[in-house]
Design a protein around this motif. Structure first.
Motif, PDB file in Angstrom:
ATOM      1  N   GLN A 319       0.799  -1.219   0.000  1.00  0.00           N
ATOM      2  CA  GLN A 319       0.000   0.000   0.000  1.00  0.00           C
ATOM      3  C   GLN A 319       0.840   1.282   0.000  1.00  0.00           C
ATOM      4  O   GLN A 319       0.382   2.334  -0.452  1.00  0.00           O
ATOM      5  CB  GLN A 319      -0.923  -0.005   1.231  1.00  0.00           C
ATOM      6  N   ILE A 320       2.068   1.213   0.515  1.00  0.00           N
ATOM      7  CA  ILE A 320       2.818   2.447   0.779  1.00  0.00           C
ATOM      8  C   ILE A 320       3.091   3.241  -0.500  1.00  0.00           C
ATOM      9  O   ILE A 320       2.945   4.468  -0.520  1.00  0.00           O
ATOM     10  CB  ILE A 320       4.124   2.134   1.533  1.00  0.00           C
ATOM     11  N   GLN A 321       3.448   2.580  -1.581  1.00  0.00           N
ATOM     12  CA  GLN A 321       3.757   3.319  -2.812  1.00  0.00           C
ATOM     13  C   GLN A 321       2.518   4.015  -3.360  1.00  0.00           C
ATOM     14  O   GLN A 321       2.600   5.157  -3.847  1.00  0.00           O
ATOM     15  CB  GLN A 321       4.355   2.380  -3.853  1.00  0.00           C
ATOM     16  N   GLU A 322       1.368   3.364  -3.268  1.00  0.00           N
ATOM     17  CA  GLU A 322       0.130   3.981  -3.738  1.00  0.00           C
ATOM     18  C   GLU A 322      -0.219   5.208  -2.898  1.00  0.00           C
ATOM     19  O   GLU A 322      -0.642   6.241  -3.426  1.00  0.00           O
ATOM     20  CB  GLU A 322      -1.012   2.958  -3.679  1.00  0.00           C
ATOM     21  N   THR A 323      -0.039   5.109  -1.582  1.00  0.00           N
ATOM     22  CA  THR A 323      -0.293   6.254  -0.706  1.00  0.00           C
ATOM     23  C   THR A 323       0.658   7.396  -1.030  1.00  0.00           C
ATOM     24  O   THR A 323       0.261   8.565  -1.062  1.00  0.00           O
ATOM     25  CB  THR A 323      -0.143   5.842   0.768  1.00  0.00           C
ATOM     26  N   PHE A 324       1.916   7.061  -1.260  1.00  0.00           N
ATOM     27  CA  PHE A 324       2.894   8.077  -1.643  1.00  0.00           C
ATOM     28  C   PHE A 324       2.431   8.833  -2.881  1.00  0.00           C
ATOM     29  O   PHE A 324       2.499  10.072  -2.938  1.00  0.00           O
ATOM     30  CB  PHE A 324       4.253   7.420  -1.896  1.00  0.00           C
ATOM     31  N   ALA A 325       1.974   8.106  -3.887  1.00  0.00           N
ATOM     32  CA  ALA A 325       1.542   8.738  -5.135  1.00  0.00           C
ATOM     33  C   ALA A 325       0.393   9.712  -4.877  1.00  0.00           C
ATOM     34  O   ALA A 325       0.381  10.842  -5.401  1.00  0.00           O
ATOM     35  CB  ALA A 325       1.124   7.673  -6.146  1.00  0.00           C
ATOM     36  N   LYS A 326      -0.562   9.317  -4.046  1.00  0.00           N
ATOM     37  CA  LYS A 326      -1.696  10.199  -3.731  1.00  0.00           C
ATOM     38  C   LYS A 326      -1.242  11.427  -2.955  1.00  0.00           C
ATOM     39  O   LYS A 326      -1.696  12.553  -3.205  1.00  0.00           O
ATOM     40  CB  LYS A 326      -2.739   9.420  -2.926  1.00  0.00           C
ATOM     41  N   ALA A 327      -0.346  11.219  -1.986  1.00  0.00           N
ATOM     42  CA  ALA A 327       0.130  12.332  -1.173  1.00  0.00           C
ATOM     43  C   ALA A 327       0.911  13.334  -2.020  1.00  0.00           C
ATOM     44  O   ALA A 327       0.788  14.553  -1.834  1.00  0.00           O
ATOM     45  CB  ALA A 327       0.997  11.805  -0.033  1.00  0.00           C
ATOM     46  N   TYR A 328       1.712  12.836  -2.952  1.00  0.00           N
ATOM     47  CA  TYR A 328       2.458  13.737  -3.824  1.00  0.00           C
ATOM     48  C   TYR A 328       1.497  14.556  -4.677  1.00  0.00           C
ATOM     49  O   TYR A 328       1.632  15.784  -4.790  1.00  0.00           O
ATOM     50  CB  TYR A 328       3.432  12.962  -4.713  1.00  0.00           C
ATOM     51  N   ARG A 329       0.501  13.909  -5.271  1.00  0.00           N
ATOM     52  CA  ARG A 329      -0.471  14.629  -6.107  1.00  0.00           C
ATOM     53  C   ARG A 329      -1.257  15.650  -5.281  1.00  0.00           C
ATOM     54  O   ARG A 329      -1.653  16.700  -5.792  1.00  0.00           O
ATOM     55  CB  ARG A 329      -1.424  13.642  -6.781  1.00  0.00           C
ATOM     56  N   ALA A 330      -1.463  15.350  -4.002  1.00  0.00           N
ATOM     57  CA  ALA A 330      -2.229  16.250  -3.129  1.00  0.00           C
ATOM     58  C   ALA A 330      -1.402  17.430  -2.638  1.00  0.00           C
ATOM     59  O   ALA A 330      -1.949  18.369  -2.056  1.00  0.00           O
ATOM     60  CB  ALA A 330      -2.774  15.467  -1.939  1.00  0.00           C
ATOM     61  N   GLY A 331      -0.096  17.388  -2.835  1.00  0.00           N
ATOM     62  CA  GLY A 331       0.743  18.504  -2.419  1.00  0.00           C
ATOM     63  C   GLY A 331       1.274  18.430  -1.010  1.00  0.00           C
ATOM     64  O   GLY A 331       1.719  19.445  -0.449  1.00  0.00           O
ATOM     65  N   VAL A 332       1.286  17.238  -0.408  1.00  0.00           N
ATOM     66  CA  VAL A 332       1.873  17.070   0.923  1.00  0.00           C
ATOM     67  C   VAL A 332       3.392  17.215   0.819  1.00  0.00           C
ATOM     68  O   VAL A 332       4.006  16.757  -0.148  1.00  0.00           O
ATOM     69  CB  VAL A 332       1.502  15.678   1.499  1.00  0.00           C
ATOM     70  N   LYS A 333       4.013  17.853   1.809  1.00  0.00           N
ATOM     71  CA  LYS A 333       5.478  17.992   1.808  1.00  0.00           C
ATOM     72  C   LYS A 333       6.115  16.629   2.073  1.00  0.00           C
ATOM     73  O   LYS A 333       5.829  15.995   3.090  1.00  0.00           O
ATOM     74  CB  LYS A 333       5.924  18.975   2.895  1.00  0.00           C
ATOM     75  N   ILE A 334       6.984  16.212   1.170  1.00  0.00           N
ATOM     76  CA  ILE A 334       7.581  14.879   1.256  1.00  0.00           C
ATOM     77  C   ILE A 334       9.083  14.982   1.452  1.00  0.00           C
ATOM     78  O   ILE A 334       9.786  15.620   0.663  1.00  0.00           O
ATOM     79  CB  ILE A 334       7.253  14.049   0.004  1.00  0.00           C
ATOM     80  N   ALA A 335       9.559  14.360   2.530  1.00  0.00           N
ATOM     81  CA  ALA A 335      10.996  14.247   2.788  1.00  0.00           C
ATOM     82  C   ALA A 335      11.407  12.799   2.563  1.00  0.00           C
ATOM     83  O   ALA A 335      10.673  11.871   2.896  1.00  0.00           O
ATOM     84  CB  ALA A 335      11.324  14.687   4.209  1.00  0.00           C
TER      85      ALA A 335
END
Length: 426
Positions: A319-335
């Motif tokens: 699930q983690i990669q799919e969540t990452f993709a959604k968070a990136y599209r949503a504009g969450v700050k990613i470190a």
């Protein structure tokens, strides 16, 4: 022109014996601040810092000059566990390894991590506070490794993901408390944070939900009350520390964000509401896709993981990669973060491939491991780009990583704080 090849047996000498001034001649230099790949740049390094970046820099005639292809800032991994690495039957090792064994293991993996181009790491939880000692040893030149920001022992509730006695037989369990990183109630929470400060931690790590690899049934249940979380975050702030929250399940994750943690680690079942909250509050997301893929793979190996862990790994990992993709599209700050120690140390740069695979552009992925990670740590004035005045953390690869992100798995040159620790440039 002098060119230097520093092989592994010489690394211990390289940490203290380099010239005060060095010139790096980069065929290309990635300016992560502007996003431009600059042609033919020279970087003047004096002592630990970058003092000039230009087409041509002025240096003493006898200053070493190192010819490189593509120069980038030193990479930063915001989630590693240097004190170990997953292996078959690894759970038994907790009863077989002494503190000295774990400390030497951590030093070994620190060196591997630095050789891979990661000059700064954040270590959210370890055994025996070994990364506190390792951090000091590296700073003082007694060990070779990345710059370490450590949480020392993670904080949990009784039976929670970081309760060190999970899975023990009854007579060995005991009743660990704040000193051991286990809290129950507001006063325990405050005491545990203060103990981490006393132990020498740089920040606080909590396990806001269940986890995959602990010997406990749930990987998603919330494990702290709002009051406990508030006490942790407020006390950490009093002592100048931020809080990182291991979180898989949505409810525990939401509570952590609402109480002001600085980062969510893993974030597996993050939903739209939580993403919105994180954007509003400036909360960072550290995805660790590598660990998710690793445990998902091992869940299919019949005897690699204990039976209680296997179904959690099978559910969370994919699930983690799919969540990452959604968070990136949503504009969450990613470190950038990998959870290496679950996945093998030194494979950190594989995370870039997974991030790009999920839709993040190459430049954004590199920025997550440079500028954004520096911001998360609050060290953006010192690290995160190749800029005048900053510490000279610089790596190089052969080729253009903006066209092929996998090149970051083949680092040919590593400089940390002005010291060359790897040079295999052609």
């Amino acid at each position: 022109m002098k060119r230097y090849l520093i092989t592994l047996p010489c690394i211990l000498f390289s940490a203290t014996g380099l010239a005060a001034t060095t010139v790096l001649e980069c065929s290309r230099l990635l300016d992560v601040e502007t996003g431009k790949l600059l042609e033919d740049r020279q970087v003047l390094v004096e002592e630990q810092r970058i003092t000039a970046v230009a087409k041509t820099v002025t240096a003493p005639d006898d200053a070493p000059r190192i010819v490189l292809e593509t120069c980038l800032p030193g990479l930063m991994d915001m989630h590693v566990h240097l004190d170990g690495q997953m292996e078959r039957n690894g759970y038994v090792g907790r009863f077989q390894k002494n503190e000295a064994d774990i400390a030497l293991t951590a030093a070994h993996y620190a060196n591997i991590t630095l050789q891979a181009g990661f000059t700064t790491v954040r270590n959210p939880g370890d055994s025996y506070n070994v990364t506190v000692a390792l951090r000091s040893a590296i700073e003082e030149g007694r060990a070779i490794g990345p710059r370490i920001f450590t949480a020392a022992k993670s904080l949990a509730t009784t039976g929670g993901h970081a309760d060190p006695t999970n899975g023990y037989r009854q007579d060995l369990m005991g009743d660990p408390g704040p000193e051991e990183g286990v809290i129950n109630g507001v006063e325990d929470a405050r005491k545990a944070v203060r103990q981490r400060y006393k132990d020498g931690a740089d920040f606080i790590k909590i396990t806001a939900t269940g986890g995959v690899l602990s010997l406990a049934k749930s990987g998603q249940n919330p494990q702290f009350t709002l009051e406990e979380l508030e006490a942790v975050v407020q006390t950490a702030a009093d002592y100048g520390m931020h809080v990182a929250a291991h979180s898989h399940g949505a409810e525990g994750m939401k509570r952590a964000v609402l109480t002001g943690v600085r980062s969510i680690e893993h974030g597996t079942f993050m939903n739209d509401e939580i993403m919105k909250l994180m954007k509003e509050r400036g909360t960072y997301y550290v995805p660790t896709i590598s660990a998710g893929k690793f445990v998902a793979e091992k869940s299919l190996d019949g005897d690699y993981l204990p039976p209680i862990v296997r179904p959690k790994a099978a559910a969370v990992g994919p699930q983690i990669q799919e969540t990452f993709a959604k968070a990136y599209r949503a504009g969450v700050k990613i470190a950038f973060g990998t959870d290496c120690g679950v996945s093998p140390h030194g494979s950190n740069a594989l995370e870039f491939l997974y991030m790009v695979e999920a839709g993040m552009p190459e430049l954004a992925a590199i920025r997550s491991a440079t500028m954004t990670s520096a911001e998360l740590l609050g060290v953006q004035e010192e690290l995160g780009s190749i800029s005048t005045g900053k510490l000279a953390d610089i790596i190089a690869v052969n080729g253009n990583p903006l066209e092929d992100i996998s090149l970051l798995q083949q680092v040919s040159f590593v400089m940390k704080g002005g010291n060359v620790v790897r040079n295999e440039a052609p």
